[in-house]
Write a protein that holds these residues in place. Structure first.
Motif, PDB file in Angstrom:
ATOM      1  N   LEU A  18      58.441  85.668  20.567  1.00  0.00           N
ATOM      2  CA  LEU A  18      59.126  86.959  20.560  1.00  0.00           C
ATOM      3  C   LEU A  18      58.737  87.884  19.410  1.00  0.00           C
ATOM      4  CD1 LEU A  18      62.644  85.951  21.877  1.00  0.00           C
ATOM      5  CD2 LEU A  18      60.855  87.209  23.080  1.00  0.00           C
ATOM      6  N   PRO A  19      58.595  87.413  18.188  1.00  0.00           N
ATOM      7  CA  PRO A  19      58.218  88.338  17.112  1.00  0.00           C
ATOM      8  C   PRO A  19      56.699  88.550  16.976  1.00  0.00           C
ATOM      9  CG  PRO A  19      58.748  86.224  16.173  1.00  0.00           C
ATOM     10  CD  PRO A  19      59.024  86.120  17.651  1.00  0.00           C
ATOM     11  N   SER A  20      55.909  88.056  17.922  1.00  0.00           N
ATOM     12  CA  SER A  20      54.458  88.192  17.805  1.00  0.00           C
ATOM     13  C   SER A  20      54.049  89.656  17.959  1.00  0.00           C
ATOM     14  CB  SER A  20      53.749  87.350  18.864  1.00  0.00           C
ATOM     15  OG  SER A  20      53.939  87.910  20.154  1.00  0.00           O
ATOM     16  N   ASP A  21      52.922  90.023  17.374  1.00  0.00           N
ATOM     17  CA  ASP A  21      52.409  91.391  17.471  1.00  0.00           C
ATOM     18  C   ASP A  21      52.228  91.809  18.926  1.00  0.00           C
ATOM     19  OD1 ASP A  21      52.389  91.594  14.720  1.00  0.00           O
ATOM     20  OD2 ASP A  21      50.230  91.245  14.532  1.00  0.00           O
ATOM     21  N   GLU A  22      51.727  90.915  19.745  1.00  0.00           N
ATOM     22  CA  GLU A  22      51.494  91.215  21.153  1.00  0.00           C
ATOM     23  C   GLU A  22      52.800  91.571  21.872  1.00  0.00           C
ATOM     24  OE1 GLU A  22      50.208  88.766  25.110  1.00  0.00           O
ATOM     25  OE2 GLU A  22      49.152  88.296  23.253  1.00  0.00           O
ATOM     26  N   THR A  23      53.836  90.800  21.635  1.00  0.00           N
ATOM     27  CA  THR A  23      55.125  91.053  22.280  1.00  0.00           C
ATOM     28  C   THR A  23      55.730  92.351  21.777  1.00  0.00           C
ATOM     29  OG1 THR A  23      55.513  88.701  22.560  1.00  0.00           O
ATOM     30  CG2 THR A  23      57.428  90.126  22.700  1.00  0.00           C
ATOM     31  N   VAL A  24      55.676  92.583  20.479  1.00  0.00           N
ATOM     32  CA  VAL A  24      56.218  93.821  19.918  1.00  0.00           C
ATOM     33  C   VAL A  24      55.467  95.024  20.475  1.00  0.00           C
ATOM     34  CG1 VAL A  24      56.566  95.138  17.790  1.00  0.00           C
ATOM     35  CG2 VAL A  24      57.094  92.696  17.845  1.00  0.00           C
ATOM     36  N   ASP A  25      54.145  94.962  20.541  1.00  0.00           N
ATOM     37  CA  ASP A  25      53.352  96.057  21.108  1.00  0.00           C
ATOM     38  C   ASP A  25      53.745  96.315  22.562  1.00  0.00           C
ATOM     39  OD1 ASP A  25      51.998  96.350  18.733  1.00  0.00           O
ATOM     40  OD2 ASP A  25      50.191  95.296  19.407  1.00  0.00           O
ATOM     41  N   HIS A  26      53.955  95.253  23.315  1.00  0.00           N
ATOM     42  CA  HIS A  26      54.336  95.390  24.722  1.00  0.00           C
ATOM     43  C   HIS A  26      55.692  96.087  24.854  1.00  0.00           C
ATOM     44  CE1 HIS A  26      54.822  94.497  28.957  1.00  0.00           C
ATOM     45  NE2 HIS A  26      56.014  93.991  28.664  1.00  0.00           N
ATOM     46  N   VAL A  27      56.653  95.694  24.054  1.00  0.00           N
ATOM     47  CA  VAL A  27      57.992  96.294  24.120  1.00  0.00           C
ATOM     48  C   VAL A  27      57.934  97.769  23.725  1.00  0.00           C
ATOM     49  CG1 VAL A  27      60.296  96.250  23.073  1.00  0.00           C
ATOM     50  CG2 VAL A  27      59.204  94.125  23.789  1.00  0.00           C
ATOM     51  N   ILE A  28      57.177  98.083  22.696  1.00  0.00           N
ATOM     52  CA  ILE A  28      57.035  99.481  22.265  1.00  0.00           C
ATOM     53  C   ILE A  28      56.436 100.316  23.388  1.00  0.00           C
ATOM     54  CG2 ILE A  28      55.742 101.004  20.724  1.00  0.00           C
ATOM     55  CD1 ILE A  28      56.164  98.848  18.535  1.00  0.00           C
ATOM     56  N   ALA A  29      55.359  99.835  23.998  1.00  0.00           N
ATOM     57  CA  ALA A  29      54.701 100.576  25.082  1.00  0.00           C
ATOM     58  C   ALA A  29      55.593 100.670  26.315  1.00  0.00           C
ATOM     59  CB  ALA A  29      53.375  99.913  25.428  1.00  0.00           C
ATOM     60  N   ALA A  30      56.251  99.584  26.675  1.00  0.00           N
ATOM     61  CA  ALA A  30      57.089  99.567  27.875  1.00  0.00           C
ATOM     62  C   ALA A  30      58.263 100.529  27.767  1.00  0.00           C
ATOM     63  CB  ALA A  30      57.588  98.148  28.145  1.00  0.00           C
ATOM     64  N   ASN A  31      58.767 100.722  26.565  1.00  0.00           N
ATOM     65  CA  ASN A  31      59.915 101.601  26.369  1.00  0.00           C
ATOM     66  C   ASN A  31      59.529 103.014  25.939  1.00  0.00           C
ATOM     67  OD1 ASN A  31      62.339  99.900  26.879  1.00  0.00           O
ATOM     68  ND2 ASN A  31      61.302  98.607  25.384  1.00  0.00           N
ATOM     69  N   GLY A  32      58.230 103.260  25.792  1.00  0.00           N
ATOM     70  CA  GLY A  32      57.757 104.592  25.441  1.00  0.00           C
ATOM     71  C   GLY A  32      58.141 105.041  24.039  1.00  0.00           C
ATOM     72  N   TYR A  33      58.328 104.092  23.124  1.00  0.00           N
ATOM     73  CA  TYR A  33      58.678 104.443  21.758  1.00  0.00           C
ATOM     74  C   TYR A  33      57.487 105.096  21.065  1.00  0.00           C
ATOM     75  CZ  TYR A  33      62.643 101.217  22.287  1.00  0.00           C
ATOM     76  OH  TYR A  33      63.774 100.579  22.701  1.00  0.00           O
ATOM     77  N   THR A  34      57.771 106.073  20.226  1.00  0.00           N
ATOM     78  CA  THR A  34      56.748 106.692  19.390  1.00  0.00           C
ATOM     79  C   THR A  34      57.250 106.688  17.950  1.00  0.00           C
ATOM     80  OG1 THR A  34      57.685 108.874  19.883  1.00  0.00           O
ATOM     81  CG2 THR A  34      55.811 108.161  21.217  1.00  0.00           C
TER      82      THR A  34
END
Length: 43
Positions: A18-34
């Motif tokens: 869950l705290p991996s860079d890959e997972t964090v990047d996925h969550v950021i992209a999936a939710n459209g965070y900027t």
């Protein structure tokens, strides 16, 4: 005892994933965070 080990292994895998860079990047992209250059959430 096998069930306890199996459960432990699953929980540990999630804990490490869950705290991996890959997972964090996925969550950021999936939710459209900027974010701003300073790292603050934008928009």
């Amino acid at each position: 005892m096998r069930l306890a080990r199996w459960l432990y292994d699953r929980i540990k895998a999630q804990y490490e994933h869950l705290p991996s860079d890959e997972t964090v990047d996925h969550v950021i992209a999936a939710n459209g965070y900027t974010f701003t250059a300073e790292g603050r959430r934008f928009g």
